[in-house]
Scaffold this motif. Sequence first.
Motif, PDB file in Angstrom:
ATOM      1  N   LYS A 291      34.170  47.572  34.339  1.00  0.00           N
ATOM      2  CA  LYS A 291      34.221  46.505  35.341  1.00  0.00           C
ATOM      3  C   LYS A 291      33.934  47.016  36.743  1.00  0.00           C
ATOM      4  N   HIS A 292      34.007  48.333  36.944  1.00  0.00           N
ATOM      5  CA  HIS A 292      33.800  48.888  38.274  1.00  0.00           C
ATOM      6  C   HIS A 292      32.338  49.269  38.492  1.00  0.00           C
ATOM      7  N   HIS A 293      31.916  49.110  39.709  1.00  0.00           N
ATOM      8  CA  HIS A 293      30.544  49.416  40.085  1.00  0.00           C
ATOM      9  C   HIS A 293      30.308  50.922  40.133  1.00  0.00           C
ATOM     10  N   ALA A 294      29.074  51.321  39.855  1.00  0.00           N
ATOM     11  CA  ALA A 294      28.624  52.703  40.030  1.00  0.00           C
ATOM     12  C   ALA A 294      27.173  52.653  40.471  1.00  0.00           C
TER      13      ALA A 294
ATOM     14  N   ILE B  44      31.260  44.367  44.824  1.00  0.00           N
ATOM     15  CA  ILE B  44      32.178  43.604  45.650  1.00  0.00           C
ATOM     16  C   ILE B  44      33.517  44.327  45.638  1.00  0.00           C
ATOM     17  N   HIS B  45      34.088  44.508  46.817  1.00  0.00           N
ATOM     18  CA  HIS B  45      35.333  45.259  46.943  1.00  0.00           C
ATOM     19  C   HIS B  45      36.508  44.307  46.718  1.00  0.00           C
ATOM     20  N   LEU B  46      37.305  44.595  45.703  1.00  0.00           N
ATOM     21  CA  LEU B  46      38.414  43.720  45.340  1.00  0.00           C
ATOM     22  C   LEU B  46      39.710  44.501  45.246  1.00  0.00           C
ATOM     23  N   ARG B  47      40.793  43.837  45.633  1.00  0.00           N
ATOM     24  CA  ARG B  47      42.102  44.476  45.508  1.00  0.00           C
ATOM     25  C   ARG B  47      42.517  44.504  44.042  1.00  0.00           C
ATOM     26  N   GLU B  48      43.269  45.519  43.705  1.00  0.00           N
ATOM     27  CA  GLU B  48      43.838  45.658  42.378  1.00  0.00           C
ATOM     28  C   GLU B  48      45.341  45.826  42.514  1.00  0.00           C
ATOM     29  N   VAL B  49      46.038  45.962  41.392  1.00  0.00           N
ATOM     30  CA  VAL B  49      47.492  46.135  41.432  1.00  0.00           C
ATOM     31  C   VAL B  49      47.858  47.354  42.266  1.00  0.00           C
TER      32      VAL B  49
ATOM     33  N   ASP C 191      39.099  48.492  44.568  1.00  0.00           N
ATOM     34  CA  ASP C 191      37.937  49.198  44.028  1.00  0.00           C
ATOM     35  C   ASP C 191      36.737  48.263  44.065  1.00  0.00           C
ATOM     36  N   ASP C 192      35.550  48.845  43.839  1.00  0.00           N
ATOM     37  CA  ASP C 192      34.315  48.071  43.812  1.00  0.00           C
ATOM     38  C   ASP C 192      34.052  47.556  42.405  1.00  0.00           C
ATOM     39  N   TYR C 193      33.941  46.251  42.282  1.00  0.00           N
ATOM     40  CA  TYR C 193      33.577  45.613  41.028  1.00  0.00           C
ATOM     41  C   TYR C 193      32.074  45.308  41.054  1.00  0.00           C
ATOM     42  N   LEU C 194      31.523  45.002  39.891  1.00  0.00           N
ATOM     43  CA  LEU C 194      30.082  44.796  39.826  1.00  0.00           C
ATOM     44  C   LEU C 194      29.755  43.334  39.571  1.00  0.00           C
ATOM     45  N   PHE C 195      28.584  42.917  40.027  1.00  0.00           N
ATOM     46  CA  PHE C 195      28.035  41.603  39.714  1.00  0.00           C
ATOM     47  C   PHE C 195      26.525  41.677  39.858  1.00  0.00           C
ATOM     48  N   VAL C 196      25.848  40.630  39.410  1.00  0.00           N
ATOM     49  CA  VAL C 196      24.394  40.586  39.525  1.00  0.00           C
ATOM     50  C   VAL C 196      23.988  39.266  40.173  1.00  0.00           C
TER      51      VAL C 196
ATOM     52  N   GLY D 215      41.443  38.644  37.372  1.00  0.00           N
ATOM     53  CA  GLY D 215      40.917  39.864  36.777  1.00  0.00           C
ATOM     54  C   GLY D 215      40.556  39.739  35.308  1.00  0.00           C
ATOM     55  N   ALA D 216      41.054  38.689  34.650  1.00  0.00           N
ATOM     56  CA  ALA D 216      40.685  38.475  33.249  1.00  0.00           C
ATOM     57  C   ALA D 216      39.273  37.898  33.179  1.00  0.00           C
ATOM     58  N   THR D 217      38.620  38.098  32.067  1.00  0.00           N
ATOM     59  CA  THR D 217      37.253  37.606  31.894  1.00  0.00           C
ATOM     60  C   THR D 217      37.116  36.933  30.534  1.00  0.00           C
ATOM     61  N   SER D 218      36.046  36.157  30.378  1.00  0.00           N
ATOM     62  CA  SER D 218      35.669  35.619  29.072  1.00  0.00           C
ATOM     63  C   SER D 218      34.168  35.821  28.907  1.00  0.00           C
ATOM     64  N   VAL D 219      33.746  35.917  27.677  1.00  0.00           N
ATOM     65  CA  VAL D 219      32.341  36.224  27.415  1.00  0.00           C
ATOM     66  C   VAL D 219      31.452  35.120  27.978  1.00  0.00           C
ATOM     67  N   ALA D 220      30.348  35.513  28.550  1.00  0.00           N
ATOM     68  CA  ALA D 220      29.405  34.553  29.126  1.00  0.00           C
ATOM     69  C   ALA D 220      28.592  33.880  28.032  1.00  0.00           C
TER      70      ALA D 220
END
Length: 288
Positions: free
Chosen positions: A62-65, A75-80, A84-89, A222-227
Amino acid sequence: MATTPRLTSPERVVFPQVGVTKGDVAEYYRAVSRWLLPELIRRPLSLVRCPDGVEGTCFFQKHHADSLGEHVRKIHLREVSGADDYLFVEDLDGVLELVQMNALEFHVWGARTDDVEKPDRLVFDLDPDEGIEWNALKAAARDVRDRLGDLRLRSWVRMSGGKGVHVVVPIRPGPDWTQVKAFCEAFADSMVARAPERYIATASKAKREGLIFIDWLRNTRGATSVASWSLRAKPGATVAMPLTWEELGRVRQAGAFDLRKALRRSRNLKRDPWHAMYRVRQTLPERI
Protein backbone atom coordinates in the motif's frame (compact mmCIF):
# COMPACT_ATOMS: atom_id res chain seq x y z
CA MET A 1 9.10 14.30 -20.23
CA ALA A 2 7.14 11.24 -19.14
CA THR A 3 7.79 8.08 -21.11
CA THR A 4 5.45 5.30 -22.20
CA PRO A 5 5.56 2.45 -19.66
CA ARG A 6 7.76 -0.42 -20.78
CA LEU A 7 6.92 -4.06 -20.11
CA THR A 8 9.73 -6.53 -19.55
CA SER A 9 9.37 -10.32 -19.76
CA PRO A 10 5.88 -10.20 -21.35
CA GLU A 11 6.14 -13.90 -22.14
CA ARG A 12 6.49 -14.94 -18.49
CA VAL A 13 3.52 -17.07 -17.41
CA VAL A 14 1.81 -15.72 -14.28
CA PHE A 15 -1.35 -17.89 -14.29
CA PRO A 16 0.02 -21.35 -15.18
CA GLN A 17 -3.32 -23.18 -15.00
CA VAL A 18 -4.76 -21.07 -17.80
CA GLY A 19 -1.56 -20.02 -19.60
CA VAL A 20 -1.95 -16.27 -18.99
CA THR A 21 1.29 -14.31 -19.32
CA LYS A 22 2.45 -10.99 -17.93
CA GLY A 23 1.88 -9.53 -21.40
CA ASP A 24 -1.69 -10.86 -21.35
CA VAL A 25 -2.26 -9.12 -18.01
CA ALA A 26 -1.01 -5.81 -19.40
CA GLU A 27 -3.18 -6.17 -22.51
CA TYR A 28 -6.17 -7.06 -20.36
CA TYR A 29 -5.86 -3.89 -18.28
CA ARG A 30 -5.33 -1.83 -21.41
CA ALA A 31 -8.43 -3.36 -23.04
CA VAL A 32 -10.76 -2.80 -20.05
CA SER A 33 -9.35 0.61 -19.06
CA ARG A 34 -12.51 2.41 -20.17
CA TRP A 35 -14.42 0.59 -17.41
CA LEU A 36 -11.60 0.15 -14.89
CA LEU A 37 -10.26 3.69 -14.57
CA PRO A 38 -13.40 5.41 -13.21
CA GLU A 39 -13.31 2.87 -10.37
CA LEU A 40 -9.58 3.13 -9.73
CA ILE A 41 -8.13 6.57 -10.30
CA ARG A 42 -7.46 9.04 -7.51
CA ARG A 43 -8.14 6.58 -4.72
CA PRO A 44 -5.43 5.25 -2.40
CA LEU A 45 -4.59 1.73 -3.53
CA SER A 46 -3.42 -1.54 -2.12
CA LEU A 47 -1.85 -3.96 -4.58
CA VAL A 48 -1.37 -7.69 -4.67
CA ARG A 49 1.99 -8.27 -6.33
CA CYS A 50 3.12 -11.72 -7.49
CA PRO A 51 6.71 -11.54 -8.81
CA ASP A 52 6.77 -15.28 -9.51
CA GLY A 53 3.17 -15.63 -10.63
CA VAL A 54 0.19 -16.82 -8.63
CA GLU A 55 1.88 -20.07 -7.67
CA GLY A 56 4.75 -18.15 -6.06
CA THR A 57 4.77 -15.76 -3.12
CA CYS A 58 2.32 -12.88 -3.42
CA PHE A 59 2.13 -9.89 -1.09
CA PHE A 60 0.10 -6.77 -0.39
CA GLN A 61 1.61 -3.32 -0.87
CA LYS A 62 0.00 0.00 0.00
CA HIS A 63 2.99 2.31 0.41
CA HIS A 64 4.54 4.24 -2.43
CA ALA A 65 8.05 3.59 -3.74
CA ASP A 66 9.86 5.51 -6.46
CA SER A 67 10.71 2.18 -8.11
CA LEU A 68 7.04 1.66 -8.99
CA GLY A 69 7.27 4.14 -11.85
CA GLU A 70 6.97 7.80 -12.72
CA HIS A 71 3.22 7.65 -13.31
CA VAL A 72 2.49 6.10 -9.91
CA ARG A 73 1.61 8.97 -7.58
CA LYS A 74 1.94 9.31 -3.83
CA ILE A 75 -0.15 10.85 -1.09
CA HIS A 76 1.07 11.41 2.45
CA LEU A 77 -1.36 9.94 4.97
CA ARG A 78 -1.34 9.58 8.72
CA GLU A 79 -1.23 6.11 10.19
CA VAL A 80 -1.72 4.75 13.71
CA SER A 81 1.97 5.36 14.38
CA GLY A 82 3.18 8.32 12.32
CA ALA A 83 2.55 8.80 8.61
CA ASP A 84 3.69 7.42 5.28
CA ASP A 85 3.29 7.81 1.52
CA TYR A 86 0.49 5.77 -0.01
CA LEU A 87 0.16 5.13 -3.72
CA PHE A 88 -2.51 5.96 -6.29
CA VAL A 89 -2.79 6.36 -10.05
CA GLU A 90 -4.36 8.94 -12.33
CA ASP A 91 -4.29 7.14 -15.67
CA LEU A 92 -3.65 3.93 -17.56
CA ASP A 93 0.10 4.56 -17.63
CA GLY A 94 0.16 4.28 -13.84
CA VAL A 95 -1.75 1.00 -14.00
CA LEU A 96 0.64 -0.42 -16.60
CA GLU A 97 3.68 0.59 -14.56
CA LEU A 98 2.22 -1.36 -11.63
CA VAL A 99 1.67 -4.36 -13.91
CA GLN A 100 5.33 -4.06 -14.90
CA MET A 101 6.07 -4.38 -11.17
CA ASN A 102 3.99 -7.60 -11.12
CA ALA A 103 0.78 -6.16 -9.67
CA LEU A 104 -2.21 -8.38 -10.43
CA GLU A 105 -4.91 -7.12 -8.04
CA PHE A 106 -6.01 -3.55 -7.34
CA HIS A 107 -7.88 -2.71 -4.13
CA VAL A 108 -9.26 0.77 -3.45
CA TRP A 109 -10.15 2.95 -0.48
CA GLY A 110 -13.73 4.07 -0.05
CA ALA A 111 -12.58 7.69 -0.38
CA ARG A 112 -10.75 9.79 -2.94
CA THR A 113 -7.37 11.41 -2.63
CA ASP A 114 -8.84 14.91 -2.62
CA ASP A 115 -10.49 14.18 0.77
CA VAL A 116 -9.45 10.86 2.23
CA GLU A 117 -11.21 11.56 5.52
CA LYS A 118 -14.67 11.73 3.89
CA PRO A 119 -15.76 8.37 2.42
CA ASP A 120 -17.96 8.36 -0.67
CA ARG A 121 -18.69 4.64 -0.84
CA LEU A 122 -19.79 1.76 1.39
CA VAL A 123 -19.07 -1.89 0.61
CA PHE A 124 -20.79 -4.88 2.19
CA ASP A 125 -18.89 -8.05 1.33
CA LEU A 126 -21.08 -11.15 1.57
CA ASP A 127 -18.74 -14.00 2.42
CA PRO A 128 -20.45 -17.42 2.52
CA ASP A 129 -19.42 -20.34 4.67
CA GLU A 130 -18.47 -23.52 2.87
CA GLY A 131 -21.58 -25.28 1.68
CA ILE A 132 -23.70 -22.17 1.13
CA GLU A 133 -25.30 -22.51 -2.30
CA TRP A 134 -24.77 -19.83 -4.93
CA ASN A 135 -28.48 -19.14 -5.21
CA ALA A 136 -28.64 -18.51 -1.46
CA LEU A 137 -25.82 -15.99 -1.77
CA LYS A 138 -27.59 -14.19 -4.61
CA ALA A 139 -30.74 -14.06 -2.48
CA ALA A 140 -28.71 -12.60 0.38
CA ALA A 141 -27.35 -9.87 -1.89
CA ARG A 142 -30.89 -8.96 -2.90
CA ASP A 143 -31.92 -8.99 0.75
CA VAL A 144 -29.16 -6.49 1.56
CA ARG A 145 -30.22 -4.39 -1.44
CA ASP A 146 -33.84 -4.35 -0.31
CA ARG A 147 -32.98 -3.45 3.28
CA LEU A 148 -30.79 -0.59 2.01
CA GLY A 149 -33.71 0.44 -0.17
CA ASP A 150 -35.85 0.70 2.94
CA LEU A 151 -33.33 3.31 4.08
CA ARG A 152 -33.59 5.09 0.71
CA LEU A 153 -30.14 3.96 -0.36
CA ARG A 154 -29.59 2.62 -3.87
CA SER A 155 -26.93 -0.04 -4.25
CA TRP A 156 -25.01 -1.87 -6.96
CA VAL A 157 -23.64 -5.39 -7.10
CA ARG A 158 -20.23 -6.87 -7.93
CA MET A 159 -18.94 -10.41 -8.06
CA SER A 160 -15.76 -10.45 -6.00
CA GLY A 161 -13.87 -12.80 -8.30
CA GLY A 162 -13.78 -15.30 -5.44
CA LYS A 163 -16.71 -16.92 -3.68
CA GLY A 164 -18.35 -13.71 -2.48
CA VAL A 165 -20.54 -10.86 -3.66
CA HIS A 166 -20.18 -7.16 -2.89
CA VAL A 167 -23.08 -4.77 -2.43
CA VAL A 168 -21.79 -1.23 -3.06
CA VAL A 169 -23.46 1.99 -1.90
CA PRO A 170 -22.35 5.44 -3.08
CA ILE A 171 -22.86 8.28 -0.61
CA ARG A 172 -22.39 12.01 -0.67
CA PRO A 173 -19.09 12.82 1.12
CA GLY A 174 -19.68 14.37 4.51
CA PRO A 175 -19.67 11.77 7.29
CA ASP A 176 -16.23 10.82 8.56
CA TRP A 177 -14.85 7.30 8.89
CA THR A 178 -16.11 6.91 12.46
CA GLN A 179 -19.67 7.72 11.41
CA VAL A 180 -19.52 5.47 8.35
CA LYS A 181 -18.11 2.58 10.38
CA ALA A 182 -20.86 2.95 13.00
CA PHE A 183 -23.58 2.98 10.34
CA CYS A 184 -22.20 -0.08 8.54
CA GLU A 185 -21.82 -2.06 11.75
CA ALA A 186 -25.36 -1.18 12.83
CA PHE A 187 -26.70 -2.10 9.39
CA ALA A 188 -24.99 -5.50 9.43
CA ASP A 189 -26.23 -6.14 12.98
CA SER A 190 -29.78 -5.27 11.88
CA MET A 191 -29.55 -7.84 9.08
CA VAL A 192 -28.46 -10.48 11.60
CA ALA A 193 -31.26 -9.53 13.99
CA ARG A 194 -33.82 -10.05 11.21
CA ALA A 195 -32.39 -13.40 10.05
CA PRO A 196 -29.91 -14.91 12.54
CA GLU A 197 -30.31 -18.28 10.84
CA ARG A 198 -28.81 -16.82 7.65
CA TYR A 199 -26.32 -14.12 8.61
CA ILE A 200 -23.48 -13.28 10.95
CA ALA A 201 -21.76 -9.92 11.39
CA THR A 202 -18.65 -10.99 13.30
CA ALA A 203 -15.49 -12.22 11.65
CA SER A 204 -15.17 -15.35 13.83
CA LYS A 205 -14.63 -18.39 11.60
CA ALA A 206 -15.70 -20.65 14.47
CA LYS A 207 -19.17 -19.10 14.61
CA ARG A 208 -19.74 -18.87 10.85
CA GLU A 209 -20.84 -22.44 10.14
CA GLY A 210 -23.77 -22.46 7.73
CA LEU A 211 -23.99 -18.67 7.66
CA ILE A 212 -23.17 -15.74 5.38
CA PHE A 213 -20.78 -13.22 6.93
CA ILE A 214 -21.84 -9.65 6.19
CA ASP A 215 -18.39 -8.10 6.25
CA TRP A 216 -18.83 -4.42 7.09
CA LEU A 217 -15.21 -3.97 8.20
CA ARG A 218 -14.16 -2.74 4.75
CA ASN A 219 -15.77 0.55 5.71
CA THR A 220 -13.03 1.62 8.09
CA ARG A 221 -10.21 4.05 7.44
CA GLY A 222 -7.39 2.34 5.57
CA ALA A 223 -9.42 -0.73 4.62
CA THR A 224 -9.85 -1.51 0.94
CA SER A 225 -12.04 -3.62 -1.34
CA VAL A 226 -11.15 -5.06 -4.71
CA ALA A 227 -11.79 -2.74 -7.63
CA SER A 228 -14.27 -3.65 -10.33
CA TRP A 229 -12.53 -5.28 -13.33
CA SER A 230 -9.48 -6.18 -11.24
CA LEU A 231 -7.96 -9.58 -11.79
CA ARG A 232 -7.69 -11.81 -8.75
CA ALA A 233 -4.46 -13.61 -7.91
CA LYS A 234 -6.17 -17.00 -8.13
CA PRO A 235 -5.33 -19.97 -10.37
CA GLY A 236 -8.11 -19.33 -12.89
CA ALA A 237 -7.36 -15.60 -13.44
CA THR A 238 -10.83 -14.65 -12.23
CA VAL A 239 -12.08 -11.06 -12.30
CA ALA A 240 -14.07 -8.88 -9.89
CA MET A 241 -17.02 -8.07 -12.12
CA PRO A 242 -19.62 -5.31 -11.70
CA LEU A 243 -23.12 -6.34 -12.78
CA THR A 244 -26.61 -4.98 -12.93
CA TRP A 245 -29.02 -6.58 -10.49
CA GLU A 246 -30.80 -8.19 -13.43
CA GLU A 247 -27.55 -9.76 -14.64
CA LEU A 248 -26.85 -11.24 -11.21
CA GLY A 249 -29.91 -13.43 -11.60
CA ARG A 250 -28.45 -15.01 -14.75
CA VAL A 251 -25.02 -15.80 -13.29
CA ARG A 252 -24.76 -19.49 -12.42
CA GLN A 253 -21.76 -19.63 -10.13
CA ALA A 254 -19.31 -17.60 -8.07
CA GLY A 255 -16.12 -16.63 -9.89
CA ALA A 256 -17.97 -16.86 -13.21
CA PHE A 257 -15.77 -14.32 -15.01
CA ASP A 258 -12.16 -15.02 -15.87
CA LEU A 259 -9.81 -12.83 -17.91
CA ARG A 260 -11.04 -14.06 -21.26
CA LYS A 261 -14.74 -13.82 -20.39
CA ALA A 262 -14.14 -10.35 -18.95
CA LEU A 263 -12.48 -9.27 -22.19
CA ARG A 264 -15.46 -10.55 -24.14
CA ARG A 265 -17.84 -8.72 -21.83
CA SER A 266 -15.80 -5.53 -22.17
CA ARG A 267 -16.01 -5.65 -25.96
CA ASN A 268 -19.76 -6.24 -25.92
CA LEU A 269 -20.77 -3.71 -23.27
CA LYS A 270 -22.69 -0.70 -24.54
CA ARG A 271 -22.29 1.16 -21.24
CA ASP A 272 -20.94 0.66 -17.75
CA PRO A 273 -23.34 -1.50 -15.68
CA TRP A 274 -22.75 0.97 -12.86
CA HIS A 275 -23.18 4.07 -15.03
CA ALA A 276 -26.03 5.46 -12.90
CA MET A 277 -24.04 5.06 -9.69
CA TYR A 278 -21.66 7.86 -10.58
CA ARG A 279 -24.57 10.32 -10.74
CA VAL A 280 -26.27 9.33 -7.48
CA ARG A 281 -26.11 11.85 -4.64
CA GLN A 282 -27.53 10.10 -1.61
CA THR A 283 -27.01 10.91 2.06
CA LEU A 284 -26.00 8.50 4.80
CA PRO A 285 -29.01 8.01 7.10
CA GLU A 286 -28.61 9.18 10.68
CA ARG A 287 -30.01 5.93 12.03
CA ILE A 288 -30.91 2.41 10.94
